[in-house]
Every structure is written in structure tokens, then in C-alpha cells.
Scaffold this motif. Structure first.
Motif, PDB file in Angstrom:
ATOM      1  N   GLN A 137       0.625  -1.145  -0.087  1.00 46.44           N
ATOM      2  CA  GLN A 137      -0.037   0.182   0.048  1.00 46.44           C
ATOM      3  C   GLN A 137       0.794   1.312  -0.122  1.00 46.44           C
ATOM      4  N   ILE A 138       0.331   2.194  -0.931  1.00 46.82           N
ATOM      5  CA  ILE A 138       1.172   3.539  -0.919  1.00 46.82           C
ATOM      6  C   ILE A 138       0.485   4.569  -0.358  1.00 46.82           C
ATOM      7  N   ILE A 139       0.613   5.292   0.713  1.00 45.43           N
ATOM      8  CA  ILE A 139      -0.383   6.424   1.311  1.00 45.43           C
ATOM      9  C   ILE A 139       0.525   7.680   0.894  1.00 45.43           C
ATOM     10  N   LEU A 140      -0.667   8.617   0.342  1.00 49.10           N
ATOM     11  CA  LEU A 140      -0.013   9.903  -0.080  1.00 49.10           C
ATOM     12  C   LEU A 140      -0.631  10.914   0.404  1.00 49.10           C
ATOM     13  N   ASP A 141       0.153  12.001   0.414  1.00 48.60           N
ATOM     14  CA  ASP A 141      -0.444  13.327   0.890  1.00 48.60           C
ATOM     15  C   ASP A 141      -1.233  13.905   0.030  1.00 48.60           C
TER      16      ASP A 141
END
Length: 370
Positions: free
Chosen positions: A119-123
Motif C-alpha cells: 500500500q502507498i499512502i500519499l499526501d
């Protein structure tokens, strides 16, 4: 003779702009400084990124992914989280722009060629940078998956794509930015100098003297038009030399085509400036009017975002923007040998804009004399 009168007015306008040493410095120094600053600072590239990793996988491939992320020159610092709350806090406080969460079964799933938990969590507050960072991380994960045993077996059955960039093989950002700045800064200088022309005459009280002189209305407009175009051509020449010899940008096209279209581009810009100047009673009003035109012109030119990406109702407005057409010519002359037909196709709108703006300025100038 009309030529003698016109020459005297052109010399007068040039002296009015260049006579003051501070005025000369403002006219020459800042535009050149802007060229060098914007060429390095105004970039859409994403570097020196702060990233957080939550690795819940104890296998080989999870650790390999972390090491590859650490070895990427894009990322400045990699911090590690022990739980999802730490990831949430880091994103919320803008300590990192993205976080990578590696699932507990990542190595086992990637070995078995089954979907792996990554999982890639981005701002999302920094949407453009986040999308680019996501692309970098997806590329690293994709290369890792392709090098696993199952990935190597699957590679024989899939189509391999090899990207190749034409006209800018290494995707050097200055090759894109500097040609854009040549057109944009020429717009800024030409617009400001021309917009101040008639307004300055009114503030100094010399406008009435100009009206009672033997000069005709069209001669006054031509005399006001030529000096800003000369200054604009000077700046274009300086920028072209800096682009070729300092930034090492190839000049693949014809300088004759560049300067030929540049004359009509500067004429259209000067026409807008003269129209603004004829409307303005003071130099402050002229400067505000120039910026009122310049900011939308930059945003609607395709400088930063393609015109095709703009809303359908907004795209027709860009047709009257001279910067839109000259950007195509400048980039085409530098990065590829743009054909004459394309230069003509982009120059014709500049000619029409020049005729319309200069005609409107002349009409307004006559109205102000009545």
C-alpha cells in the motif's frame, strides 16, 4: 519628412526608457536573473522526498524493496514506522509526503505470483508531487516483481515495453523550461514597457505637447510600438545565447523563423500594452492592467499545463493569447527542426492578434483625443 519625425519619436521613447541608470538596471538585470532562477527553481521534477516505510514482512523481498527505495536518488530520507498510527501522524503533520506499507505476506505472495499486499499512502494536499512519487514507487515495485523467479517466468509470456523519448532523450528539465521562459519573459518586458508608455506621458504632463506636435496619430502609435519591440528582440537574443551556450540546449531549427515570428509576437504584445496604456491615466493603473492580462495569459498558454487538459469552455479563450502560439514556435525551433509550414500556421494568429490589438489601441487613442 515623416521618417524624420518618426525617428525623433523613437529616439525619444528609447531615451525615456534607458536614460535613467536605475531604469536600465531594472530593464536588463532582473529579466536575465529571472531566466537563470526560474530555469532551476521552476521545475515539476520531484526530488529530495521524505518517505516513511511500515514493513510488516520479515521475508527477503520485503527487505529488498526497502533497500531499493533507500538506494533511489529521489528520496532524501527514509523513516520507519512501527504501526499505522505513526504513518497517519507523519502524513498529517507533513513530515513525509508518502508512506509505503508492506504487508506481512508480501514475500510469500510475490514468490507465489499472487497479488502482494503493498500500500502507498500519499499526501493529497500536494497532489502533483504525490502522483509523481507514486509513479516512482510503482516503478521500483514493478522492477522488483519482475526479478522474482515467478516474475522471470511470466516475463517470457508478456510484452516488454521500451520507452524512448524523442527531442529530449534524457528528459532534461531545462530543455523544456528555458524555451518557455524566452517567450514568457519577453511577454513580461514587452507588456510592461509598452503599457507605461502613454501613461507616463500623461503623468509627466508631456502628453499635450505630443498632441500639438506635427506627428500624426498613426506615427505616434508606431513610435510607441517600435522601442518596446527593439527591447524585446534584445532580450530574446540574450536568452537564445544563454540557452545555447550556458544551458547547452540544442538549437535544431532556424533562427530566421524564430525572429520572423518573434517580430509579430512582440507586435501583438505591444498592441495589448498600448491598449492598456491608452486606457490608463497613471502608470500605476498601467502596471495593474498589464498584470491583469499577463497572469491569465501565462496560465492559459500551455506553459505549465496542456491546453487540452483545460475545461472545454475555457479552451476557446486561449485562441486570443499570443503566448500560446509563440511557445509552440520557440520549443519547436530549439528541440526539433520545426517545418516552415508549422511556423506559418502558428504565426498567422499572431498577425491577426497584432492587427486587432493595434487597431483597438489606435481607435481608443483617437477617442481619447476627441
Amino acid at each position: 519628412m515623416w521618417w524624420t519625425r518618426l525617428k525623433a519619436l523613437i529616439v525619444k521613447e528609447l531615451l525615456a526608457v534607458l536614460r535613467d541608470p536605475k531604469g536600465r538596471m531594472i530593464l536588463i538585470g532582473p529579466p536575465i536573473l529571472q531566466l537563470f532562477i526560474f530555469s532551476y527553481a521552476a521545475t515539476l521534477e520531484v526530488r529530495n522526498v521524505d518517505l516513511m516505510v511500515l514493513n510488516r514482512d520479515s521475508g527477503h523481498w520485503g527487505q529488498e524493496l526497502v533497500e531499493r527505495i533507500q538506494g533511489s536518488p529521489t528520496f532524501r530520507s527514509i523513516s520507519f514506522a512501527d504501526n499505522q498510527v505513526a504513518v497517519h501522524d507523519a502524513i498529517e503533520s507533513e513530515a513525509v509526503i508518502a508512506a509505503v506499507s508492506i504487508g506481512a505476506d508480501f514475500s510469500r505472495n510475490i514468490e507465489a505470483a499472487t497479488p502482494a499486499d503493498l500500500q502507498i499512502i500519499l499526501d493529497g494536499r500536494r497532489s502533483n508531487a504525490s502522483q509523481i512519487v507514486a509513479g516512482y514507487l510503482n516503478e521500483i515495485a514493478g522492477r522488483l516483481a519482475a526479478e522474482t523467479p515467478s516474475g522471470k517466468r511470466a516475463a517470457a509470456q508478456t510484452v516488454q515495453t521500451v520507452p524512448r523519448n524523442w527531442f529530449n532523450a534524457n528528459l532534461t528539465y531545462q530543455w523544456f523550461m528555458v524555451p518557455n521562459l524566452i517567450a514568457s519573459i519577453a511577454l513580461l518586458i514587452g507588456l510592461i514597457v509598452t503599457a507605461l508608455s502613454i501613461a507616463r506621458e500623461r503623468e509627466l504632463g508631456t502628453f499635450d505637447q505630443l498632441m500639438v506636435s506635427p506627428l500624426r496619430n498613426h506615427e505616434i502609435l508606431i513610435g510607441k510600438l517600435v522601442p518596446p519591440m527593439m527591447i524585446g528582440l534584445f532580450h530574446i537574443t540574450v536568452y537564445v545565447l544563454a540557452a545555447v551556450f550556458f544551458f547547452q540546449i540544442p538549437l535544431r531549427g532556424s533562427l530566421f523563423l524564430l525572429y520572423g515570428s518573434g517580430i509579430f509576437y512582440l507586435a501583438s504584445v505591444a498592441g495589448v500594452g498600448l491598449f492598456i496604456s491608452a486606457l490608463s491615466m497613471t502608470q500605476q493603473q498601467a502596471i495593474l492592467g498589464a498584470f491583469l492580462f499577463m497572469v491569465p495569459a501565462l496560465l492559459l498558454s500551455g506553459f505549465a499545463t496542456p491546453i487540452e487538459n483545460m475545461p472545454q469552455w475555457l479552451q476557446p479563450i486561449t485562441i486570443v493569447n499570443p503566448l500560446r502560439y509563440f511557445l509552440v514556435i520557440v520549443k519547436g525551433v530549439f528541440l526539433k527542426d520545426i517545418p516552415v509550414e508549422e511556423v506559418v500556421r502558428q504565426t498567422v494568429p499572431l498577425v491577426l492578434i497584432s492587427i486587432a490589438t493595434l487597431g483597438a489601441a489606435a481607435w481608443l487613442f483617437r477617442r481619447r483625443l476627441e
